[in-house]
Structures are given as structure tokens and as C-alpha cells.
Scaffold this active site. Structure first.
Site, mmCIF file in Angstrom:
data_model
loop_
_atom_site.group_PDB
_atom_site.id
_atom_site.type_symbol
_atom_site.label_atom_id
_atom_site.label_comp_id
_atom_site.label_asym_id
_atom_site.label_seq_id
_atom_site.Cartn_x
_atom_site.Cartn_y
_atom_site.Cartn_z
ATOM 1 N N GLU A 1 1.684 -0.482 -5.022
ATOM 2 C CA GLU A 1 0.754 0.596 -5.342
ATOM 3 C C GLU A 1 1.652 1.821 -5.507
ATOM 4 O O GLU A 1 2.103 2.399 -4.510
ATOM 5 C CB GLU A 1 -0.260 0.815 -4.224
ATOM 6 C CG GLU A 1 -1.258 1.912 -4.563
ATOM 7 C CD GLU A 1 -2.208 2.226 -3.419
ATOM 8 O OE1 GLU A 1 -3.376 2.561 -3.690
ATOM 9 O OE2 GLU A 1 -1.783 2.167 -2.253
ATOM 10 N N ASP B 1 0.835 -1.189 0.000
ATOM 11 C CA ASP B 1 0.000 0.000 0.000
ATOM 12 C C ASP B 1 0.879 1.250 0.000
ATOM 13 O O ASP B 1 1.855 1.345 0.755
ATOM 14 C CB ASP B 1 -0.892 -0.022 1.249
ATOM 15 C CG ASP B 1 -1.729 1.220 1.397
ATOM 16 O OD1 ASP B 1 -2.613 1.447 0.560
ATOM 17 O OD2 ASP B 1 -1.474 1.983 2.358
#
Length: 734
Positions: free
Chosen positions: A379, A343
Site C-alpha cells: 500500500e 499496510d
């Protein structure tokens, strides 16, 4: 309590069959107490007197799995200099492998008195804090084999443990929403039907339910609020027994592996649940605030925030880096997971201020013999300056390709000037990845993900509808690149419903026919809706849970068929980028590996990408020009394909090329449903492509057996000059 010196390694609580070794890093501490809790909450404190290289440690005989524990760390309380030690606050071990309970929000868990951020509060937080749990590390992994699916054969399925299973009628109610539910035969059967080879679970590291959400009657559903990087989230355990979530998680992994499905974890190493300077003192803030967090240079009371959550982990500090790497290795070696999706990964690359892809974290991953062999998915953005880094991660990484998502959405909703960009994304985004030596599989292609509209909502809403989140519509993206096709939300209009269904098929077909690694969002294959909510982070309810009783079965069958097409034909999952130059198949014969076609059946020329032909384009894919070998060393060959796209609002007549030795073509896919599968199309035929539709033509089997196996003269003579290997992106053309 009698203790032995124990060992400074490994960090955390380690049971050896007779007792448990406890080890905690803190460079600034003056004293550390291990706190052991009895069945009725009675607390026994044990001073850790052994210190090696800032690691405080002791071995405690007879401490067994299930024992609850925490720490109290003594030291200076000086927020202006980044020091926030306070022994009144019970602290969770950052290396705890299981966690019991949850946080009871109130003054005791905060290191300052409400209303006075610079003060020190000495209320005891033990009764309000979650506790670490000593776990039994032994598990019967006999027979477990990692699938080790090559990226080129991977189909990722992003899923939420509770959201996927909470409403499944075949799963017993007491098991729903748990790791055991993910391992239930009904879920595994569905995943296999869809062609899934890897399930990417949204955060399962122990996370915290935010006080502000609880006050609104909501909860942290997504889980991007980690407090322990080693412990499986306890609320996802069906058993509820202390520490049993570890065994249950391992059982889930073993069951998925037995079905040939890899397990990828969505991990949040960029920040923790302790928030900014007004946040609670739960773990690392009270253990060694300055070591674990990035603090502002001019005033160390405040935290540097690249994530929008209040703090950022300090990856410049070797002990923070060790925490991350130890966690990754633990999940691979002990929990048998197969990969990670990071993330806001750009935050991990920020050694100082700018994003540096060669930061210490990536160097450690590169040389680590365990982590470097796992699937690593970034990401590639954060909220800090210069944080959008799609295409800029190191070679061994794959990336969520946000440009793929945006381009494909724009193409199918009819936005102008997206044709060349669409062609680039369809063929693996060479403009983003080829320069660094990467291949098409560096691109994890997706149209939808947890953050944003579901696929059904993407074709049903122009605007977000997030009132239930309690933020007055300020949350969630405003730029959704969606279309409701005339009616916002639910409708009984058959024309609108037909077009919406077709668009869902167009998106799924485009995704599964694109070069790269496709990723589906759970429930998209059966038409899941969140009723226009594009930010379901706080909706742990029927808004976000998959409604299996309302499943769109025709869409499921369509998705499964496209997944089989991709699996069976390596043309759609090449390991190398297209080159556009002729490939010799037989003596005197050559055929380009890709050719772009205009609706009149002739080749796209360089100037055509800007002049345009409405919203229609075709692509010829040479199954004999893959230029790859299989694991046995044999040349990979496939049948030829032509894929026709019409994203416009009008019917398009598409001419099938007529050239020497042209084969007949077989209809494999028609998203408009106007032609039966296996219908035969001959050279020179004119196909009428319905508005917003896609057709896949495959070389007819009898043509596959032909001696010269070419589509002939005009296609054989192609060169990169007349047919670019991958169409220029908008940036390249500019």
C-alpha cells in the site's frame, strides 16, 4: 523452578517435544522474569539469568503446548529518555505464536497514573492482560502444494475472515467468522466460481480491541491494531481451545491450496496497538521502548507518527528489522502463506524523515531467499510528508494502484479530462512502472477496497453516511468520486436501479479487462452494501458482513463470466507492456499490438486526447502481437479484440473499422444488455452504444482460421507516432 541455560535463538517460546526454550531481546533491561500461569491464574516467576547479545533466555523442561506465559522486565523508568521499564506490567512476548484472552481496559495496563503522563504507575496488570501461549509446531502438511500462480494469471480477492463468512447460510453457526469458515466448501466453491486465485485476508495477526471503541459499544473490526506479529488472531478460531488457532489457520491454508487458491496476508508492520505516549504498556513499550519505536529527537517522551495511530515501528533498529523479517519468514515457512500486502508501506521506507525506497527493510527483503519469493504488495502511501509513493517501490514489489482507482471512477462518472489517463490505466500504467524495469503486473488494480465505499455504494451514494461510527461524520474519505444517479441511497426508481446495475457491470468489466493484477473486494460481486458507510473499521455487525441471502445473482454470473474471459484470453493479462509498433504475423503482413479508435472508426491522433470525442473511445487489441511465450516456449497467440467504452450520458454510434481482410466480430460482453452474447457484427456496421456502457467484440472464430489473420492495411501501417503504445497521462500531457 529448575531451568537450563537454553539458547538465545530462536526468539520466542519454542517447544521441542520435551520442554520449551524462552528467549527475549531487551538491550536496556537490568533483569527479566519469565512468568508462567497455571490453570487458575497462579503465577510462577523464573529469572532469566543467561544473556547473549541482549537476548535473555532459558530452557524450561516439561513445559508443554498450551502453557500461558508473559514477561516482567526491570529497568529504569525515564520517559524523557525513552525508557519505560516497569516490572508491574505483564508484557506479551513479541514473538508469541499464539495469544489467549483479551485486554481488560483500566488503570493497571497503563504505565502512568491517569491524569499525570510523567508519573509511574505500579499496579499489577497480569489479571488484565492477554497471555502468550506455547504452541505445538508440528502439523501434517503432507500433500500441501503452493499454487505459485504467476502474477499475470492472478485474481486477488480482498476479504475479511468474519465479514465474508458470518452470515453464510451453508456454514454452521458455530463455525462462522473463523478460519475454518474460510476453508468451508461453500466459500471455496464461491471463490472458484468468481475465478479467484488468491484470497487477501485483512489483518489476522493478533490485534487489540481499542478501549475508546469499546466505550462506544463498537469494536476494532478491520484489525489494523496489531500486538503480535506471529500469532493468528484468537477471536477467529472456531475451536476456542488454547493455541488451537494455529492449527486451525494451517488447516485453512491447506484447504485453500488444495483448491488452487493462494493466501495473502494484510500485515501491519508500521505501528503497534500501544499507541502514543498516552497508550497502554502491553509489550514492546515495556520490553525496550527505544529499540522498537521511533521517538522524537528533541523529546523522547513522544513518538514519531507516520501512520496516524500514535507510533511508528523503528525500522532503523536491527532488532526491529529482525522482528519483521522473522515474522515474514515464519508465516511463509511454518504457516505456508503465499504473500503479503503491507499496510502503509511507505512508513517502512522511512529510515530518517524522507521516504527512501532503498531503506534497510527493502534491502533485507531483496536478499532474503524466503521472503523475496513471496508475493509482495505495497500500500504505497502513509500519512507523513511525501508519503504518497505510487510507482516508486523497488522492482520486485507490486503496488495497490490508487491512481487506477481514482481514474476509473472519474471516467465512468463522466469527469472531464480523464480520457488519456483512463487509457494509461487500462493498459497497465506504464508511465508509473516501466521506468523501473517493472511490468504491467506491478499494478494491483482495484476500484474498491475495504477502505471506502463498496461497489454498490459507489453507484448509490454521493456522500458518506458514517453516523454509526460515533465520530460525528469526521471519519472516512470525503472525496469518494461516486455518483448516486439522482437518488441518495435506496430507491424503487427502475431507471436509477437499471443505471446503477449497469455501472457495477462497467466497473467489474473494466477491472477484469485491464492489464495488471485485478483485485475484487469481497461481496462486490453480489452487490454488498454498507448503506453508505465508507469507513466500516468499527462495525463488526451486519453493516459490514456479507448478506448472502440478498446476493445479486445476475451480477455474480456476470463477474464469473468476465473472470473466465480474462482467464481464457492472454490478451487481457499480458506480461509485457504494449509497444504500439507493427508485429509480423505472416510474410508481408504486420499488425500493431494496440490501436486506439475514435467513434467514427478511425485512429485516435495525438491531438485527439485533448480535443476529445465526448466520453467514448475504442481500443483494438492484437491477440497475435503478445510477443510472449508460454512455459513450454511456444509463442502465445490469441484472438483479436475490440473494446468499446461510452462513459457519456448519451447514446454513441460507433463505426466498426472497414479495412482489408476485416473479420466479422462476435459480441462477448454488452454491459447494457442490449445485444445477446455471440451476436455477429460486421465491418462497417454501426453499433449504438448505450449511455454508460461497454462492449467487448472478439474476432469471430472463422476469421481466426484465415490464412493471413490480419485486420489489414490501415491498422497494419500503424506506428507509435500515430497510435501511442499507451495513451499519455494527464501529467505527461501537461
Amino acid at each position: 523452578m529448575h531451568t537450563w541455560p537454553g539458547s538465545a535463538y530462536p526468539l520466542g517460546a519454542t517447544f521441542d517435544g520435551s520442554g520449551t526454550n524462552f528467549a527475549l531481546f531487551s538491550e536496556g533491561a537490568e533483569r527479566v522474569e519469565l512468568c508462567l500461569f497455571g490453570e487458575r491464574g497462579a503465577e510462577t516467576r523464573v529469572d532469566l539469568v543467561e544473556v547473549d547479545a541482549y537476548v535473555w533466555h532459558a530452557y524450561v523442561p516439561n513445559i508443554q503446548p498450551g502453557q500461558r506465559y508473559g514477561y516482567r522486565v526491570h529497568g529504569p523508568y525515564d520517559p524523557a529518555n525513552g525508557l519505560r521499564f516497569n516490572p508491574a506490567k505483564l508484557l506479551l512476548d513479541p514473538y508469541a505464536k499464539a495469544v489467549e484472552g483479551s485486554i481488560r481496559w483500566g488503570q493497571p495496563v497503563y504505565g502512568y497514573t491517569f491524569g499525570d503522563p510523567d508519573s509511574r504507575n505500579d499496579e499489577d496488570s497480569a489479571a488484565d492482560m492477554m497471555k502468550g501461549v506455547v504452541v505445538n509446531p508440528f502439523f501434517d502438511w503432507a500433500g500441501d502444494r503452493r499454487p505459485r500462480t504467476p502474477y499475470s494469471e492472478t485474481l486477488v480477492y480482498e476479504a475479511h475472515v468474519r465479514g465474508l463468512t458470518q452470515r453464510h447460510p451453508a456454514i454452521p453457526e458455530e463455525m462462522r467468522g473463523s478460519y475454518s469458515a474460510i476453508a468451508h466448501p461453500a466459500i471455496i466453491e464461491h471463490l472458484l466460481k468468481v475465478g479467484v486465485t488468491a484470497i487477501e485476508l485483512m489483518p489476522v495477526h493478533q490485534f487489540v480491541d481499542d478501549a475508546i471503541l469499546q466505550d462506544k459499544g463498537l469494536s476494532n473490526y478491520w484489525g489494523y491494531n496489531t500486538i503480535s506479529y506471529f500469532a493468528p488472531h484468537n477471536a477467529y478460531s472456531a475451536t476456542g481451545h488454547r493455541g488451537q488457532q494455529v492449527q486451525e489457520f494451517k488447516g485453512m491454508v491447506r484447504a485453500l491450496h488444495a483448491a488452487g487458491i493462494e493466501v495473502i496476508l494484510d500485515v501491519v508492520y508500521n505501528h503497534t496497538a500501544e499507541g502514543n505516549h498516552l497508550g497502554p504498556t502491553l509489550s514492546m513499550r515495556g520490553i525496550d521502548n527505544a529499540a522498537y519505536y521511533k521517538l522524537e529527537d528533541d523529546d523522547k517522551r513522544f513518538y514519531t507518527d507516520y501512520t496516524g495511530t500514535g507510533n511508528s515501528l523503528n525500522v532503523r533498529n536491527p532488532h526491529s528489522l529482525q522482528l519483521i523479517m522473522d515474522s515474514l519468514r515464519y508465516w511463509v515457512l511454518d504457516m505456508h502463506v503465499d504473500g503479503f500486502r503491507f499496510d502503509l508501506a511507505s512508513a517502512l521506507a522511512r529510515e530518517f524523515y524522507d521516504v527512501d525506497r532503498l531503506s534497510a527493510f527493502f534491502e533485507l527483503v531483496q536478499q532474503d531467499p524466503v521472503v523475496s519469493q513471496a508475493k509482495l504488495i505495497a500500500e504505497p502511501w502513509d500519512v507523513g510528508p511525501g508519503g504518497y509513493q505510487v510507482g516508486n517501490f523497488p522492482p520486485q514489489w507490486t503496488e495497490w494502484n490508487g491512481k487506477y482507482r481514482d481514474t476509473v471512477r472519474d471516467f465512468w462518472r463522466g469527469e472531464p479530462q480523464a480520457l488519456g489517463e483512463f487509457a494509461s490505466r487500462l493498459t497497465g500504467s506504464a508511465d508509473l512502472y516501466e521506468h523501473s524495469g517493472r511490468r504491467p503486473v506491478a499494478s494491483v488494480n482495484f476500484v474498491t477496497a475495504h477502505d471506502g465505499f463498496t461497489l454498490r455504494d459507489l453507484v448509490s451514494y454521493n456522500d458518506k453516511h458514517n453516523d454509526a461510527n460515533g465520530e460525528d461524520g469526521r471519519d472516512g474519505a470525503d472525496d469518494n468520486r461516486s455518483s448516486n444517479f439522482g437518488v441518495e441511497g435506496p430507491t424503487d426508481d427502475p431507471a436509477v436501479l437499471t443505471l446503477r446495475a449497469r455501472q457495477q457491470r462497467n466497473f467489474i468489466a473494466t477491472l477484469l479487462l485491464s492489464q495488471g493484477v485485478p483485485m475484487l473486494l469481497h461481496g462486490d460481486e453480489i452487490g454488498r452494501t454498507q448503506r453508505g458507510n465508507n469507513n466500516g473499521y468499527a462495525q463488526d455487525n451486519e453493516t459490514t458482513w456479507v448478506d448472502w441471502d440478498a446476493a445479486d445473482m445476475p451480477l455474480l454470473e456476470f463477474t464469473a463470466a468476465l473472470a473466465r474471459l480474462r482467464r481464457d484470453h492472454p490478451t487481457f493479462r499480458r506480461r509485457r507492456f504494449f509497444e504500439g509498433r507493427p508485429v509480423r504475423r505472416e510474410v508481408g503482413r504486420a499488425l500493431a499490438d494496440i490501436a486506439w479508435l475514435r467513434p467514427d472508426g478511425t485512429l485516435m491522433q495525438p491531438e485527439d486526447w485533448d480535443s476529445g470525442f465526448g466520453r467514448a473511445i475504442g481500443v483494438f487489441l492484437n491477440g497475435g502481437g503478445i510477443r510472449e511465450r508460454d512455459r513450454r516456449g511456444d509463442e502465445i497467440r490469441d484472438r483479436h479484440f475490440i473494446v468499446l467504452f461510452n462513459a457519456g450520458d448519451d447514446i454513441i454510434d460507433f463505426h466498426i473499422p472497414v479495412v482489408e481482410n476485416s473479420p466479422d466480430w462476435e459480441v462477448f460482453v454488452d454491459t447494457a444488455g442490449e445485444r445477446a452474447d455471440s451476436a455477429i457484427v460486421k465491418p462497417g456496421d454501426v453499433l449504438r452504444l448505450a449511455a454508460k456502457s461497454l462492449i467487448v467484440l472478439c474476432e469471430h472464430p472463422r476469421a481466426e482460421a484465415a490464412a493471413d489473420h490480419s485486420v489489414a492495411a490501415s491498422l497494419a501501417a500503424l506506428t507509435p507516432t500515430t497510435s501511442p503504445a499507451h495513451a499519455p497521462s494527464a501529467e505527461m500531457r501537461t
